[in-house]
Design a protein around this motif. Sequence first.
Motif, PDB file in Angstrom:
ATOM      1  N   THR A 167     -13.341   4.052  -5.565  1.00 48.90           N
ATOM      2  CA  THR A 167     -12.279   5.298  -5.489  1.00 48.90           C
ATOM      3  C   THR A 167     -13.204   6.532  -6.004  1.00 48.90           C
ATOM      4  O   THR A 167     -13.068   7.752  -5.446  1.00 48.90           O
ATOM      5  CB  THR A 167     -10.914   5.256  -6.250  1.00 48.90           C
ATOM      6  OG1 THR A 167     -11.127   3.811  -6.810  1.00 48.90           O
ATOM      7  CG2 THR A 167      -9.949   5.261  -5.312  1.00 48.90           C
ATOM      8  N   THR A 212      -5.516   6.551   5.113  1.00 53.23           N
ATOM      9  CA  THR A 212      -5.203   4.996   5.270  1.00 53.23           C
ATOM     10  C   THR A 212      -5.593   4.354   4.148  1.00 53.23           C
ATOM     11  O   THR A 212      -6.945   3.722   4.150  1.00 53.23           O
ATOM     12  CB  THR A 212      -5.818   4.540   6.538  1.00 53.23           C
ATOM     13  OG1 THR A 212      -5.571   5.456   7.390  1.00 53.23           O
ATOM     14  CG2 THR A 212      -5.068   3.302   7.019  1.00 53.23           C
ATOM     15  N   LYS A 213      -5.071   4.384   2.966  1.00 55.19           N
ATOM     16  CA  LYS A 213      -5.738   3.972   1.700  1.00 55.19           C
ATOM     17  C   LYS A 213      -6.047   2.342   1.663  1.00 55.19           C
ATOM     18  O   LYS A 213      -6.780   1.910   0.827  1.00 55.19           O
ATOM     19  CB  LYS A 213      -4.810   4.296   0.704  1.00 55.19           C
ATOM     20  CG  LYS A 213      -4.768   5.919   0.344  1.00 55.19           C
ATOM     21  CD  LYS A 213      -6.025   6.487  -0.142  1.00 55.19           C
ATOM     22  CE  LYS A 213      -5.974   8.127   0.038  1.00 55.19           C
ATOM     23  NZ  LYS A 213      -7.124   8.907  -0.147  1.00 55.19           N
ATOM     24  N   LYS A 214      -5.092   1.909   2.614  1.00 58.31           N
ATOM     25  CA  LYS A 214      -5.137   0.340   2.434  1.00 58.31           C
ATOM     26  C   LYS A 214      -6.703  -0.571   2.796  1.00 58.31           C
ATOM     27  O   LYS A 214      -7.025  -1.418   2.515  1.00 58.31           O
ATOM     28  CB  LYS A 214      -3.977  -0.387   3.322  1.00 58.31           C
ATOM     29  CG  LYS A 214      -4.147  -0.087   4.686  1.00 58.31           C
ATOM     30  CD  LYS A 214      -3.143  -1.124   5.456  1.00 58.31           C
ATOM     31  CE  LYS A 214      -3.305  -0.956   6.917  1.00 58.31           C
ATOM     32  NZ  LYS A 214      -2.348  -0.427   7.831  1.00 58.31           N
ATOM     33  N   VAL A 215      -7.562   0.747   3.564  1.00 58.81           N
ATOM     34  CA  VAL A 215      -8.860   0.199   3.788  1.00 58.81           C
ATOM     35  C   VAL A 215      -9.641  -0.088   2.542  1.00 58.81           C
ATOM     36  O   VAL A 215     -10.553  -0.742   2.915  1.00 58.81           O
ATOM     37  CB  VAL A 215      -9.438   0.853   4.865  1.00 58.81           C
ATOM     38  CG1 VAL A 215      -8.974   0.861   6.335  1.00 58.81           C
ATOM     39  CG2 VAL A 215      -9.738   2.408   4.499  1.00 58.81           C
ATOM     40  N   LEU A 216      -9.276   0.425   1.590  1.00 60.00           N
ATOM     41  CA  LEU A 216      -9.716   0.121   0.117  1.00 60.00           C
ATOM     42  C   LEU A 216     -10.152  -1.393  -0.384  1.00 60.00           C
ATOM     43  O   LEU A 216     -11.155  -1.811  -0.473  1.00 60.00           O
ATOM     44  CB  LEU A 216      -9.142   0.750  -0.919  1.00 60.00           C
ATOM     45  CG  LEU A 216      -9.988   0.566  -2.121  1.00 60.00           C
ATOM     46  CD1 LEU A 216     -11.113   1.548  -2.224  1.00 60.00           C
ATOM     47  CD2 LEU A 216      -9.123   0.954  -3.549  1.00 60.00           C
ATOM     48  N   GLY A 217      -9.134  -2.165   0.326  1.00 61.42           N
ATOM     49  CA  GLY A 217      -9.119  -3.451   0.146  1.00 61.42           C
ATOM     50  C   GLY A 217     -10.493  -4.162   0.964  1.00 61.42           C
ATOM     51  O   GLY A 217     -11.227  -4.892   0.391  1.00 61.42           O
ATOM     52  N   GLN A 276     -11.502   6.471   7.812  1.00 63.67           N
ATOM     53  CA  GLN A 276     -10.029   6.096   7.840  1.00 63.67           C
ATOM     54  C   GLN A 276      -9.506   6.418   6.146  1.00 63.67           C
ATOM     55  O   GLN A 276      -8.451   6.840   6.013  1.00 63.67           O
ATOM     56  CB  GLN A 276      -9.845   4.498   8.079  1.00 63.67           C
ATOM     57  CG  GLN A 276      -9.812   4.429   9.761  1.00 63.67           C
ATOM     58  CD  GLN A 276      -9.767   3.088  10.005  1.00 63.67           C
ATOM     59  OE1 GLN A 276     -10.118   2.061   9.219  1.00 63.67           O
ATOM     60  NE2 GLN A 276      -9.265   2.772  11.190  1.00 63.67           N
ATOM     61  N   TYR A 277     -10.307   6.159   5.342  1.00 61.73           N
ATOM     62  CA  TYR A 277      -9.799   5.939   3.851  1.00 61.73           C
ATOM     63  C   TYR A 277      -9.512   7.634   3.536  1.00 61.73           C
ATOM     64  O   TYR A 277      -8.574   7.884   2.961  1.00 61.73           O
ATOM     65  CB  TYR A 277     -10.788   5.309   3.035  1.00 61.73           C
ATOM     66  CG  TYR A 277     -10.525   5.633   1.601  1.00 61.73           C
ATOM     67  CD1 TYR A 277      -9.472   4.689   0.765  1.00 61.73           C
ATOM     68  CD2 TYR A 277     -10.809   6.811   0.815  1.00 61.73           C
ATOM     69  CE1 TYR A 277      -9.211   4.885  -0.393  1.00 61.73           C
ATOM     70  CE2 TYR A 277     -10.508   6.732  -0.419  1.00 61.73           C
ATOM     71  CZ  TYR A 277      -9.750   5.706  -1.259  1.00 61.73           C
ATOM     72  OH  TYR A 277      -9.203   5.889  -2.363  1.00 61.73           O
ATOM     73  N   SER A 281     -13.337  -1.583  -7.508  1.00 62.09           N
ATOM     74  CA  SER A 281     -12.185  -0.789  -6.985  1.00 62.09           C
ATOM     75  C   SER A 281     -12.379   0.384  -7.613  1.00 62.09           C
ATOM     76  O   SER A 281     -12.333   1.562  -6.820  1.00 62.09           O
ATOM     77  CB  SER A 281     -10.937  -1.665  -7.180  1.00 62.09           C
ATOM     78  OG  SER A 281      -9.930  -0.652  -7.001  1.00 62.09           O
TER      79      SER A 281
END
Length: 476
Positions: free
Chosen positions: A471, A442-447, A437-438, A467
Amino acid sequence: MNYETTIGLEVHVELATKTKIFCACSAAFGAKPNTQTCPVCTGQPGALPVLNRRVVELATAMGLALHSKITARPRFDRKNYFYPDNPQNYQISQLYAPLCTGGYLDVQTDEGEKRVRIHEMHMEEDAGKLIHMEEEDRTVIDLNRAGVPLIEIVTEPDMKNAEEVTAFLETLRHRILYLQASDCKLNEGSMRVDVNLSLHEAGAKELGTRTEMKNLNSFRAIRRAIASEEARQAELLSKGERVIQETRRWDDVKEESVSMRGKENAQDYRYFPEPDLPPLLLDQEWIESVRSSLPEFREEKILRFQKEYDLSLYDAGVLCAEKSMADFFEETAALSKNPKKAANWLMGETLRLKREQNLPEGEIPFSPEHLAKLIRLAEEGKLNSSLAKEVFLIMFGSDRDPEEIAQEKGFLATADEDSLRETVKEVIEENPVPVEQYRSGTKKVLGFLIGQTMKKLGGRADPAMISRLLTEELGN
Ligand code: ADP
Ligand code: MG
Ligand code: ZN
């Protein structure tokens, strides 16, 4: 009939001096009965009073805090009466030239700011304490309290309801606490409030006849006594009867007041200038030196905290409720350079634990240095926030160095990039779906992935570092 209420207060405050007002006996509360007495405070014939300088200093500071005029030549007067708690048969007080006259206190109520004027403020001595031993059917006396310094503050009849009375008393109490002039405990009697209350028809020019209520040991008792006395007087007046000017004793259990005695006039006490004490001479220079030693009071501090530290009115109010807390906050804010975090720790965990452990006002069982260090450890990413809470719990009460605690518990973040990168790689491997997804935007799955990594590390890492590593490993 529509009645309006008028209230004026007489407030007695015991001053926190080491010794009594006219002798060298200890003024401390709670000692074994009759162990803190001497010929002066037990009223032996021929014993002579010597005025305690500290009493005048504290009382003058209080007068200045109430914007009162300080009398240049205040005198003491002898108030004669017989009562078994007072072997002298008179009280040394002030009537003709009290220490302070006039003044005011501005207080905040829901209806806005309200000015309550001060009529006068004077110094006097406390009486002994009668202890009624109901089972043995006798009364004994403890003279430890005889001669403890008191100040009496008399307001003008400027209040019209319980809310204004409470606001006035709270503001007054905070001023006195900030001056460290008394501990102001209603329940221990170091602050005693008499409520004078009258009713008059709405719009009438003259005030009605008042009664005075004594024995009000809590703010709740004061509110209930006011409501009850308003109702009692309203009933009398609406039946066309008169209110008798008298002193009434509030019974908080029965929730009613009973008549104690008719109100004496000053004449009945045969006041006369105290022959054993000369008038005081307070020169302007001395008064100014007391004025310059006044602390910044709560209201001013709240305004400054809002501006200087960018705190909300509410937060500033909580921090300034106790002077010791306000000072502690400022020290921590300066040391940590992080006022917001200092405020959060103090208003949150500190107050919660203080309440839970029933710690007395003014007590914070760790140092500003250690709280500041804890804040820095968290800010620098060396200690994760939930582990910081655990460290705080140990620090609270032990005042141990938070870094040492964290070290001992193995809570400190690993700064070893290689080993952290290993863990990050594992997490990427174990979570193919979020990783996909990332990578597809969908960058918010980084959290979520940071959370998984932190969990794997038991919180012992800096989330910002994780973090960055994630990345890097995830590419783009
Ligand atoms: P006294 O000399 O009889 O003690 P004061 O004039 O000193 O009487 O007033 C005592 C207190 O009663 C003061 O706090 C004053 O504000 C209050 N007071 C005076 N008149 C009234 C009134 N009509 N209604 C309510 N309070 C009053
Ligand atoms: Mg009076
Ligand atoms: Zn004594």
